[in-house]
Design an enzyme around this catalytic site. Structure first.
Site, PDB file in Angstrom:
ATOM      1  CE1 TYR A 112      48.353  41.941  30.504  1.00 38.81           C
ATOM      2  CE2 TYR A 112      50.518  40.991  30.157  1.00 38.81           C
ATOM      3  CZ  TYR A 112      49.660  41.784  30.894  1.00 38.81           C
ATOM      4  OH  TYR A 112      50.115  42.414  32.018  1.00 38.81           O
ATOM      5  CE  LYS A 124      20.148  37.823  44.033  1.00 36.25           C
ATOM      6  NZ  LYS A 124      18.915  37.778  44.807  1.00 36.25           N
TER       7      LYS A 124
END
Length: 760
Positions: A40, A95
């Site tokens: 970060y 899925k």
């Protein structure tokens, strides 16, 4: 299975532990302050600036290139209809799970709270910077056609509505092969499509792309044959409206070559099937129950080729054969779309694959010894590990050749090798074992059947068709636990040893005959036989059960000893050992001996290694065995290095066909690069060890328990090796999942022993 039990199991599966089925995990180190400054602020600014200079660098520095959005508005969820986006989320997570386990594609599922086409399209378009591909799911027709059309036109990443194209691609591959086998030409076949939804229209379009004539297709919906003179004809259905004098499904079926069912259960009668042309092709794909049952169809027409959407019959038309690999290939070349050429490439790759010799991994998974191209095998099995390399490569190549790829693959062998490495084999192994067990379930006696976990596992293996459970214990207690937890175990045998004095006496006499010179009197044998582990082992020995599962509530020794005394070791081996299969992110690693031999000699380590070599091969894994020590090839002296070194010498001289080396430290065994840099002569430098032989029980036991508790691996076992008949001992306190895994392994163990006996 009782509906209430099924509902409870499904709800428990999704809610227990961490809710849902997917999570986000870091792919870079995050353990130090330096790691965080790179991940970060301030380090993250560097890739940001690079991407600002060149937008394509987003594929280099972020997860975009391996990230698909599974997007729905919940308007056509499974067979449940328009139940809303929140209610559709479990399907979208599922899925995502399939994308990950079959093609290593990461997924965010997105459920959009809109039924407005413009809002849907604009929302998805705005997400293009985030994702490498868009999988549309469970959107009702006709909106799904317009949504997909616009997104494909307006976005520069692959977009596919799998409800339309998945079934179309898989069924088209099956159709090509079925036509070939039945001696039919796709350009002249007469096709009846029962159903007129998104999948039916897409299937028909794709069949036309492959050569079928539109005038030879008759589409039927709830109102009958879709005719061009129908009042208020839907524009989408009009594409396949016919001018022929046909009104009903029964009329359309006369002399038809092909029936494509995308409708409802039991909508095709045997009488209509009899009117079809010679050598008919029937794809009855309604789920869970097809338009005509497999049994009825094959009994009615002996010349039929039949496919369904079900896994328990030949020729399953399953979308998982397609969508993971289509997106994999498309994204690997950064295709701007999924075009017709790519879909047809997938069709032909799947069809051609069915004609190739089937790998042993597939025959083992389904326990079918003669899987080959023919009426019962027109498309590959979902467990076939070749799918990722064959289909993904074909799609990627078609994208390049059709001009929609933004990167070009030049070394196809290297690409296929990369695809193979993407999939860890750990889940695949369990899925393959489960499929194999289901192909020929065996009788498994559960010795602690008054325990809820055992009964729950017995219910699961019964429902899944993995095993035929036999419940051993106090009948009243077992029935009380079943009732208390509302379990569905109707028809399952319950054996209460105290109700069967005749059998108790028979077993006791047998034990006495085997152990009378080993300190067991007839009185003791009768007393011991009231122990369920002795009784269960005797059931297996007498052929009244095929395998025994026990150990949930007793220590390992108390469960193993009865099996050794009643059944004993395989006389051809005369060595018993324990093995754990550790399912790691890098694939399965087998540990032995972890449960039986406390301080084996060099010769005993050789026997254990031979047992492991034979057993690991049953999982369709080539064993690469490392004999572990605190020493590397003579770097230290001592009792343990000396015996492991001697074991390696014996194995090299007497069993040169086995891939084995030692003595070596654990880090060198599983890191072939480290091994090659320091000990290039080792037999394991080409690839890391996957089978670890520990110098004593203490070290093996500590290793697997630490690895398991630290969350670095799932332990499957202990798998007991070397007994004359299958007995497997649970860890105390095993979970239901672990019990089911052990029962699965027990069934496969029985199958292996029967096969060995028939071949000997």
């Amino acid at each position: 299975m009782d509906k209430l039990n099924r509902q409870k199991d499904a709800l428990d599966y999704h809610s227990q532990g961490r809710p849902g089925k997917i999570q986000v995990v870091p792919t870079k180190p995050t353990n130090s302050q330096r790691d965080l400054t790179l991940a970060y602020s301030p380090g993250v600014a560097e890739p940001c600036l690079k991407i600002a200079e060149n937008t394509d660098d987003v594929y280099k520095y972020t997860a975009k290139g391996n990230l698909v959005a599974v997007i729905s508005n919940g308007t056509a969820v499974l067979g449940l209809g328009n139940i809303g986006p929140e209610a559709g989320k479990p399907v979208m997570e599922g899925k995502g799970l399939l994308f990950k386990i079959f093609a290593d594609i990461d997924v965010f599922d997105l459920e959009l709270n809109t039924t407005n086409i413009d809002e849907f399209v604009n929302t998805v378009k705005a997400l293009e910077p985030t994702f490498g591909g868009i999988n549309l799911e469970d959107i009702k027709a006709p909106e799904c056609f317009e949504i997909e059309r616009r997104l494909k036109e307006e976005m520069n990443i692959p977009v596919m509505h799998d409800d339309q194209h998945g079934t179309a691609i898989i069924s088209a591959a099956a159709l090509l092969n079925a036509c070939e086998l039945q001696g039919k030409d796709i350009e002249t076949i007469r096709i009846v499509v029962n159903g007129a939804g998104a999948a039916a229209i897409s299937c028909s379009r794709l069949y036309v792309s492959l050569g079928a004539k539109k005038e030879n297709i008759v589409m039927v919906d709830r109102s009958g044959v879709i005719r061009s003179d129908r009042a208020k004809l839907d524009p989408l259905k009009a594409e396949f409206a016919t001018d022929r004098d046909l009104h009903s499904l029964e009329e359309a079926m006369v002399d038809a070559d092909v029936f494509i069912g995308l409708s409802a259960a039991d909508s095709l009668s045997a009488e209509a099937l009899l009117t079809m042309a010679e050598n008919p092709i029937v794809f009855a794909m309604a789920n869970p129950n097809p338009e005509i049952s497999y049994e009825l169809a094959t009994e009615t027409r002996k010349d039929i080729i039949m496919a369904t959407g079900r896994s328990d019959y030949p020729n399953q038309v399953n979308n998982v054969l397609g969508f993971p690999y289509i997106f994999r290939g498309a994204m690997d070349v950064r295709a701007t779309t999924i075009n017709e050429a790519m879909k047809i490439a997938a069709v032909r790759a799947i069809a051609d694959m069915a004609k190739k010799p089937v790998p042993e991994a597939v025959t083992l998974a389904y326990n079918l010894h003669n899987i080959r191209y023919g009426k019962d095998y027109i498309i590959p099995k979902p467990m076939d590990p070749r799918l990722i390399t064959v289909v993904s490569s074909a799609v990627a190549q078609a994208a390049i050749e059709s001009g929609v790829a933004r990167t070009v693959i030049t070394d196809w062998d290297a690409y296929k090798e990369e695809l193979s490495r993407r999939l860890g084999a750990e889940d695949a192994i369990l899925r393959a074992l489960s499929s194999r067990a289901k192909s020929a379930p065996k009788r498994v006696v559960f010795a602690e059947a008054d325990h809820y976990k055992i009964l729950k596992a017995a219910q699961i293996v019964k429902e899944e068709g993995i095993a035929i459970p036999i419940l051993l214990g106090n009948r009243e207690s077992i029935l009380g636990t079943i009732k208390e937890h509302d379990l569905d175990l109707n028809g399952v045998s319950i054996i209460d040893p105290f109700e069967d004095e005749e059998r108790l006496e028979q077993y006791a006499q047998y034990l006495y005959s085997k152990r009378q010179r080993r300190g067991i009197s007839l009185f003791q044998a009768r007393k011991l036989m009231r122990d369920r582990n002795y009784f269960g082992a005797s059931m297996v020995e007498f052929g009244e059960a095929d395998a025994l599962i026990s150990g949930l509530t007793k220590d390992y020794g108390s469960t193993l000893k009865p099996a050794l005394q009643v059944i004993g070791p395989d006389p051809k081996i005369n060595r018993v050992a324990g093995m754990y299969m550790m399912l790691t992110k890098k694939g399965p690693i087998f540990f032995g001996d972890t449960t039986v031999n406390k301080d084996p000699s060099a010769e005993e380590l050789v026997s254990i290694s031979l047992l492991l070599d034979k057993s690991v091969r049953k999982f369709n894994v080539t064993p690469r065995i490392a004999l572990l020590s605190y020493s590397n090839f003579g770097s230290n002296e001592g009792e343990i290095p000396n015996k492991t070194r001697e074991a390696a010498r014996i194995l090299h001289e007497s069993y040169p066909e086995i891939i084995v080396d030692g003595e070596m430290q654990g880090n060198f065994a599983v890191n072939s690069t480290l091994l090659k840099e320091n000990f290039p002569f080792s037999k394991l430098v080409d690839s890391p060890a996957n089978t670890l032989v520990f110098p004593n029980l203490e070290s093996g036991n500590i290793a697997y328990k630490l690895l398991q508790e630290l969350g670095e691996a799932e332990a499957v076992g202990p798998i007991l090796l070397g007994l004359n008949k299958p007995v497997h001992v649970l860890q105390m306190g095993s979970s239901v999942r672990e019990i089911v895994n052990m029962a699965t392994i027990a069934v496969v163990d029985v199958q292996e022993k029967l096969e060995e006996a028939s071949n000997s």
